[in-house]
Motif scaffolding. Structure first.
Motif, short mmCIF file in Angstrom:
data_model
loop_
_atom_site.label_atom_id
_atom_site.label_comp_id
_atom_site.label_asym_id
_atom_site.label_seq_id
_atom_site.Cartn_x
_atom_site.Cartn_y
_atom_site.Cartn_z
N ARG A 329 0.84 -1.21 0.00
CA ARG A 329 0.00 0.00 0.00
C ARG A 329 0.87 1.25 0.00
N ARG A 330 1.95 1.24 0.80
CA ARG A 330 2.84 2.41 0.82
C ARG A 330 3.50 2.61 -0.55
N GLU A 333 0.95 4.16 -2.86
CA GLU A 333 0.70 5.57 -2.59
C GLU A 333 1.87 6.42 -3.11
N ASP A 337 1.66 9.40 -5.89
CA ASP A 337 2.10 10.79 -5.69
C ASP A 337 3.03 11.24 -6.81
#
Length: 375
Positions: A329-330, A333, A337
């Motif tokens: 998930r990180r 993300e 970005d």
């Protein structure tokens, strides 16, 4: 002059008186012999003179009179033995004929038992289950070489299973019913068997051509010699590796051929290897066992310990899965970005207050003189 013409012709002696006189004379002789048989004063063991004289006279006379009796007994024994030998010979001949039949049956049973023992002695490494059978029909033709055996799908036989006798590989199963299977021999024109040379580990293809010795084709490498042992290679997964096939020989046509081990005996009793694939030779439970199971001297865990180990492994697996999901998930993300575009700026006329200050002129940018410095 005849006796009846003499003076005693009229004498008549009664038979009773004659018998009485003979008895009295014999009685007197017996008494005399008994009395005379008593031991002398010098030695109790010596025979009396009367009996000694009687024995000395009666011995030869008795031998003379006994000779015909002995001869007659010998002749009777000879005649009886002759007729007994004839009957005994007939009985022995009948018994010998019966024993010959039993001997032939015993030899046949011994041969069968020896072949059964040889068949039961067939071992493969790793072990492969087998089913024994006998040939019920032999099909031969100008090209075909096949047999029917009395074992089929009811015993687990499947198409492609190898068939062996006590000496070596015979062929493979090409058709099966509940109780009968058809075996394609190695000498059939449709037979193709991957083999290897034991000495050099060369690969080849054993091809049947309806002759007694199938041909070696597509031999890889060089150095093949007559007398080399030929084994199944296991290539393709149809046969286990290492089954004995035969020995290499040079054919009259100059090609390399194989003298089959199975031709050393009659192919009437066989064993079918219930071989499906190499996967059946491995134990799935052994392959799926825990890595540390059975290692060391500690005893295997009991039910409670096994349950605790299973719970710990489950929790560890769940924690690893959660950590992996968070990391993914990180990463997602961060990628999002980087890929988001910057907002567009509004193009408006600058206001007087927002105009930039004018740059200073050259006179304005002249350096200020430092006191005491030279020009």
């Amino acid at each position: 002059m005849a006796f009846r013409d003499g003076p005693f012709e009229n004498i008549k002696v009664p038979l009773a008186w004659t018998a009485a006189v003979v008895v009295v004379v014999a009685l007197i002789a017996s008494i005399v012999m008994i009395v005379g048989d008593r031991g002398t004063a010098a030695g109790r063991g010596e025979t009396g003179p009367v009996r000694a004289g009687f024995v000395a006279v009666a011995g030869p006379v008795g031998g003379i009179f006994a000779a015909p009796v002995r001869w007659t007994g010998a002749v009777g024994d000879h005649i009886g033995g002759y007729f007994f030998a004839i009957s005994e010979n007939r009985r022995l001949k009948a018994e010998n004929a019966e024993l010959k039949q039993w001997r032939d049956q015993a030899i046949a049973m011994k041969t069968v038992n020896e072949r059964y023992e040889a068949l039961m002695g067939i071992r493969t490494d790793p072990p492969v289950p087998m089913a024994a059978g006998a040939t019920v029909q032999d099909s031969r033709g100008p090209f075909a070489r096949a047999r029917l055996i009395d074992v089929g799908a009811g015993k687990g036989v499947r198409i492609g299973n190898p068939v062996m006798n006590e000496h070596g590989l015979v062929g493979r199963v090409v058709g099966t019913t509940a109780g009968i299977s058809r075996v394609l021999l190695l000498t059939d024109v449709a037979s193709r068997t991957p083999v290897l040379i034991e000495r050099t580990d060369q690969r080849a293809l054993l091809t049947g051509d309806a002759s007694a010795n199938p041909r070696l084709a597509y031999v890889r490498g060089t150095g093949l010699k007559a007398g080399d042992r030929v084994l199944t290679s296991g290539d393709g997964g149809g046969f286990p590796r290492g089954l004995p096939v035969g020995i290499v020989a040079k054919g009259v046509d100059g090609s390399w051929r194989v003298k089959l081990f199975s031709d050393r005996g009659a192919v009437d009793y066989v064993r079918v290897l219930l071989f499906q694939s190499f996967g059946q030779l491995a134990d799935p439970n052994g392959l799926n066992a825990p890595p540390l199971a059975g290692l060391g001297s500690a005893p295997p865990p009991n039910a409670n310990e096994a349950a605790a180990i299973s719970d710990a492994m489950t929790r560890r697996t769940a924690a690893d899965a959660a950590a992996t999901a968070a990391r993914d998930r990180r990463i997602a993300e961060a990628n999002a970005d980087r890929q988001t575009p910057l907002p567009a700026q509004t193009q408006t006329a600058p206001s007087p207050d927002s105009r930039p200050a004018p740059l200073p002129s050259a006179t304005d940018q002249a350096p200020t003189p430092v006191p005491g410095a030279r020009g």
